[in-house]
Design a protein around this motif. Structure first.
Motif, PDB file in Angstrom:
ATOM      1  N   PRO A  57     -21.198  28.664 -21.439  1.00 45.40           N
ATOM      2  CA  PRO A  57     -21.359  29.933 -20.724  1.00 45.40           C
ATOM      3  C   PRO A  57     -20.626  29.894 -19.391  1.00 45.40           C
ATOM      4  O   PRO A  57     -20.263  28.835 -18.877  1.00 45.40           O
ATOM      5  CB  PRO A  57     -22.880  30.025 -20.512  1.00 45.40           C
ATOM      6  N   ASP A  58     -20.430  31.075 -18.804  1.00 48.88           N
ATOM      7  CA  ASP A  58     -19.834  31.173 -17.478  1.00 48.88           C
ATOM      8  C   ASP A  58     -20.882  31.042 -16.381  1.00 48.88           C
ATOM      9  O   ASP A  58     -20.549  30.713 -15.238  1.00 48.88           O
ATOM     10  CB  ASP A  58     -19.109  32.513 -17.324  1.00 48.88           C
ATOM     11  N   LEU A  59     -22.142  31.314 -16.716  1.00 50.27           N
ATOM     12  CA  LEU A  59     -23.242  31.220 -15.752  1.00 50.27           C
ATOM     13  C   LEU A  59     -24.532  30.940 -16.511  1.00 50.27           C
ATOM     14  O   LEU A  59     -24.762  31.495 -17.581  1.00 50.27           O
ATOM     15  CB  LEU A  59     -23.389  32.529 -14.966  1.00 50.27           C
ATOM     16  N   ILE A  60     -25.359  30.063 -15.939  1.00 53.21           N
ATOM     17  CA  ILE A  60     -26.713  29.844 -16.461  1.00 53.21           C
ATOM     18  C   ILE A  60     -27.701  30.389 -15.442  1.00 53.21           C
ATOM     19  O   ILE A  60     -27.559  30.159 -14.237  1.00 53.21           O
ATOM     20  CB  ILE A  60     -26.965  28.352 -16.734  1.00 53.21           C
ATOM     21  N   PHE A 156     -22.050  19.664 -17.027  1.00 55.13           N
ATOM     22  CA  PHE A 156     -21.237  20.532 -17.883  1.00 55.13           C
ATOM     23  C   PHE A 156     -20.381  21.509 -17.076  1.00 55.13           C
ATOM     24  O   PHE A 156     -19.675  22.334 -17.661  1.00 55.13           O
ATOM     25  CB  PHE A 156     -22.137  21.297 -18.853  1.00 55.13           C
ATOM     26  N   ASP A 157     -20.456  21.435 -15.736  1.00 57.82           N
ATOM     27  CA  ASP A 157     -19.649  22.266 -14.847  1.00 57.82           C
ATOM     28  C   ASP A 157     -19.882  23.758 -15.105  1.00 57.82           C
ATOM     29  O   ASP A 157     -18.946  24.527 -15.341  1.00 57.82           O
ATOM     30  CB  ASP A 157     -18.166  21.923 -14.993  1.00 57.82           C
ATOM     31  N   VAL A 158     -21.159  24.145 -15.032  1.00 61.77           N
ATOM     32  CA  VAL A 158     -21.548  25.547 -15.193  1.00 61.77           C
ATOM     33  C   VAL A 158     -22.328  25.973 -13.951  1.00 61.77           C
ATOM     34  O   VAL A 158     -23.268  25.274 -13.546  1.00 61.77           O
ATOM     35  CB  VAL A 158     -22.422  25.763 -16.446  1.00 61.77           C
ATOM     36  N   PRO A 159     -21.994  27.094 -13.323  1.00 62.78           N
ATOM     37  CA  PRO A 159     -22.754  27.564 -12.165  1.00 62.78           C
ATOM     38  C   PRO A 159     -24.188  27.928 -12.558  1.00 62.78           C
ATOM     39  O   PRO A 159     -24.461  28.307 -13.711  1.00 62.78           O
ATOM     40  CB  PRO A 159     -21.991  28.810 -11.698  1.00 62.78           C
ATOM     41  N   LEU A 160     -25.103  27.842 -11.574  1.00 65.89           N
ATOM     42  CA  LEU A 160     -26.519  28.101 -11.822  1.00 65.89           C
ATOM     43  C   LEU A 160     -27.079  29.068 -10.789  1.00 65.89           C
ATOM     44  O   LEU A 160     -26.816  28.959  -9.595  1.00 65.89           O
ATOM     45  CB  LEU A 160     -27.307  26.789 -11.744  1.00 65.89           C
ATOM     46  N   VAL A 161     -27.889  30.003 -11.286  1.00 66.04           N
ATOM     47  CA  VAL A 161     -28.724  30.854 -10.440  1.00 66.04           C
ATOM     48  C   VAL A 161     -30.170  30.640 -10.878  1.00 66.04           C
ATOM     49  O   VAL A 161     -30.460  30.566 -12.080  1.00 66.04           O
ATOM     50  CB  VAL A 161     -28.339  32.347 -10.569  1.00 66.04           C
ATOM     51  N   GLY A 162     -31.081  30.516  -9.908  1.00 65.39           N
ATOM     52  CA  GLY A 162     -32.495  30.323 -10.222  1.00 65.39           C
ATOM     53  C   GLY A 162     -33.342  31.488  -9.746  1.00 65.39           C
ATOM     54  O   GLY A 162     -33.172  31.964  -8.615  1.00 65.39           O
ATOM     55  N   LEU A 163     -34.247  31.954 -10.589  1.00 69.21           N
ATOM     56  CA  LEU A 163     -35.178  33.023 -10.250  1.00 69.21           C
ATOM     57  C   LEU A 163     -36.586  32.601 -10.646  1.00 69.21           C
ATOM     58  O   LEU A 163     -36.804  32.167 -11.787  1.00 69.21           O
ATOM     59  CB  LEU A 163     -34.822  34.322 -10.992  1.00 69.21           C
ATOM     60  N   SER A 196     -30.573  43.363 -11.066  1.00 60.59           N
ATOM     61  CA  SER A 196     -29.823  43.202  -9.816  1.00 60.59           C
ATOM     62  C   SER A 196     -28.717  42.167  -9.969  1.00 60.59           C
ATOM     63  O   SER A 196     -27.602  42.341  -9.453  1.00 60.59           O
ATOM     64  CB  SER A 196     -30.771  42.795  -8.682  1.00 60.59           C
ATOM     65  N   LEU A 197     -29.026  41.089 -10.662  1.00 60.23           N
ATOM     66  CA  LEU A 197     -28.033  40.050 -10.921  1.00 60.23           C
ATOM     67  C   LEU A 197     -26.850  40.616 -11.699  1.00 60.23           C
ATOM     68  O   LEU A 197     -25.682  40.418 -11.315  1.00 60.23           O
ATOM     69  CB  LEU A 197     -28.674  38.917 -11.712  1.00 60.23           C
ATOM     70  N   GLU A 198     -27.127  41.315 -12.757  1.00 59.55           N
ATOM     71  CA  GLU A 198     -26.055  41.824 -13.610  1.00 59.55           C
ATOM     72  C   GLU A 198     -25.251  42.913 -12.914  1.00 59.55           C
ATOM     73  O   GLU A 198     -24.037  43.010 -13.100  1.00 59.55           O
ATOM     74  CB  GLU A 198     -26.643  42.296 -14.937  1.00 59.55           C
ATOM     75  N   THR A 199     -25.926  43.712 -12.085  1.00 59.26           N
ATOM     76  CA  THR A 199     -25.208  44.715 -11.289  1.00 59.26           C
ATOM     77  C   THR A 199     -24.288  44.036 -10.288  1.00 59.26           C
ATOM     78  O   THR A 199     -23.139  44.458 -10.088  1.00 59.26           O
ATOM     79  CB  THR A 199     -26.204  45.628 -10.557  1.00 59.26           C
ATOM     80  N   ALA A 200     -24.784  42.963  -9.661  1.00 55.37           N
ATOM     81  CA  ALA A 200     -23.958  42.227  -8.692  1.00 55.37           C
ATOM     82  C   ALA A 200     -22.737  41.607  -9.365  1.00 55.37           C
ATOM     83  O   ALA A 200     -21.642  41.586  -8.783  1.00 55.37           O
ATOM     84  CB  ALA A 200     -24.802  41.153  -8.008  1.00 55.37           C
ATOM     85  N   ILE A 201     -22.901  41.118 -10.580  1.00 57.92           N
ATOM     86  CA  ILE A 201     -21.768  40.562 -11.318  1.00 57.92           C
ATOM     87  C   ILE A 201     -20.767  41.670 -11.657  1.00 57.92           C
ATOM     88  O   ILE A 201     -19.555  41.517 -11.473  1.00 57.92           O
ATOM     89  CB  ILE A 201     -22.252  39.854 -12.596  1.00 57.92           C
ATOM     90  N   ALA A 202     -21.280  42.794 -12.146  1.00 59.18           N
ATOM     91  CA  ALA A 202     -20.407  43.910 -12.531  1.00 59.18           C
ATOM     92  C   ALA A 202     -19.634  44.454 -11.334  1.00 59.18           C
ATOM     93  O   ALA A 202     -18.489  44.913 -11.470  1.00 59.18           O
ATOM     94  CB  ALA A 202     -21.230  45.007 -13.185  1.00 59.18           C
ATOM     95  N   ASN A 203     -20.258  44.421 -10.140  1.00 58.11           N
ATOM     96  CA  ASN A 203     -19.627  44.944  -8.934  1.00 58.11           C
ATOM     97  C   ASN A 203     -18.857  43.879  -8.154  1.00 58.11           C
ATOM     98  O   ASN A 203     -18.400  44.142  -7.027  1.00 58.11           O
ATOM     99  CB  ASN A 203     -20.687  45.567  -8.017  1.00 58.11           C
ATOM    100  N   ALA A 204     -18.747  42.686  -8.750  1.00 54.21           N
ATOM    101  CA  ALA A 204     -18.047  41.560  -8.110  1.00 54.21           C
ATOM    102  C   ALA A 204     -18.677  41.151  -6.783  1.00 54.21           C
ATOM    103  O   ALA A 204     -18.022  40.601  -5.904  1.00 54.21           O
ATOM    104  CB  ALA A 204     -16.572  41.896  -7.925  1.00 54.21           C
ATOM    105  N   GLU A 205     -19.977  41.415  -6.620  1.00 56.76           N
ATOM    106  CA  GLU A 205     -20.714  40.943  -5.449  1.00 56.76           C
ATOM    107  C   GLU A 205     -21.229  39.516  -5.651  1.00 56.76           C
ATOM    108  O   GLU A 205     -21.535  38.811  -4.699  1.00 56.76           O
ATOM    109  CB  GLU A 205     -21.895  41.866  -5.159  1.00 56.76           C
ATOM    110  N   LEU A 206     -21.282  39.111  -6.910  1.00 54.87           N
ATOM    111  CA  LEU A 206     -21.626  37.737  -7.276  1.00 54.87           C
ATOM    112  C   LEU A 206     -20.490  37.226  -8.156  1.00 54.87           C
ATOM    113  O   LEU A 206     -20.273  37.719  -9.266  1.00 54.87           O
ATOM    114  CB  LEU A 206     -22.956  37.689  -8.032  1.00 54.87           C
ATOM    115  N   THR A 207     -19.757  36.255  -7.659  1.00 58.11           N
ATOM    116  CA  THR A 207     -18.606  35.724  -8.390  1.00 58.11           C
ATOM    117  C   THR A 207     -18.781  34.224  -8.625  1.00 58.11           C
ATOM    118  O   THR A 207     -19.463  33.538  -7.873  1.00 58.11           O
ATOM    119  CB  THR A 207     -17.299  35.977  -7.617  1.00 58.11           C
ATOM    120  N   PHE A 208     -18.148  33.752  -9.689  1.00 60.20           N
ATOM    121  CA  PHE A 208     -18.251  32.323 -10.039  1.00 60.20           C
ATOM    122  C   PHE A 208     -17.042  31.912 -10.867  1.00 60.20           C
ATOM    123  O   PHE A 208     -16.255  32.745 -11.271  1.00 60.20           O
ATOM    124  CB  PHE A 208     -19.562  32.046 -10.789  1.00 60.20           C
TER     125      PHE A 208
END
Length: 208
Positions: A57-60, A156-163, A196-208
């Motif tokens: 994946p691109d993000l976990i 595995f060199d995958v970025p992580l976000v925790g909630l 909010s996470l997915e909106t931030a990704i779609a708006n390029a406010e969260l990049t990885f």
């Protein structure tokens, strides 16, 4: 249940949860997670097995419940940093919380964050923390998986976000219902955080 990566603005997102007990209607409407089971050993084992046998994946996103004696109960926080409270080789001269011969500090900051969601420091371990035991933990919230998931992500060199949604901790816990009573509310709060996470990704406010 078969986990499925979710495509968000061209990015493959793998959501990871410890148990189906934390997975209710609001989250079910949004994704199908990898269930990694409870505790650091099981989390590391199941996530490693998945990543070794599937497209990377691109993000976990690690999400679920956590305990806290100081944070608002049933509210969701994103993980700002993770520590491993089980590790103590201080008798050999190593700093408490650091793994011997591993080039990592006792507390590791996560690099990716969602705008406008409150953050808190997290401690991972294989025990349920309750009552006075919170005083010995150097973090605002506790769980049983995120450190292990973070280490697998590093390998595995995958970025992580925790909630994490706060399920317990304001009072000592002594039975299953002390943990489970807020899980449906947390499910709804986590679903909003995922949006909010997915909106931030779609708006390029969260990049990885």
């Amino acid at each position: 249940m078969k986990p499925e990566m979710k495509l968000v603005a061209g990015h493959r997102i793998l959501y990871v949860m410890a148990t189906l007990a934390e997975y209710h209607e609001a989250l079910k409407a949004r994704f199908c997670p990898l269930i990694c089971q409870v505790g650091p050993v099981e989390a590391a084992l199941h996530l490693s097995q998945y990543l070794a046998t599937h497209e990377k994946p691109d993000l976990i996103v690690s999400l679920g419940s956590a305990g806290s004696a100081v944070l608002e109960q049933a509210k969701v926080y994103q993980v700002s940093s993770v520590s491993y409270r089980d590790m103590d080789a201080s008798s050999f001269g190593f700093e408490k919380g650091t793994t011997p011969f591993l080039d990592l500090p006792a507390e590791v900051k996560l690099s990716h964050h969602i705008p406008n969601i409150a953050s808190a420091r997290l401690s991972t371990g294989a025990n349920v923390v309750s009552g006075e035991a919170y005083k010995s933990v150097d973090a605002e919230m506790v769980d049983m998986e995120t450190w292990a998931i973070m280490r697998v992500c590093m390998v595995f060199d995958v970025p992580l976000v925790g909630l994490r949604g706060i399920s317990d901790g304001a009072e000592p816990v002594s039975e299953y219902s002390d943990w489970s009573r807020y899980l449906k509310v947390i499910d709804e709060q986590l679903a909003e955080a995922v949006d909010s996470l997915e909106t931030a990704i779609a708006n390029a406010e969260l990049t990885f």
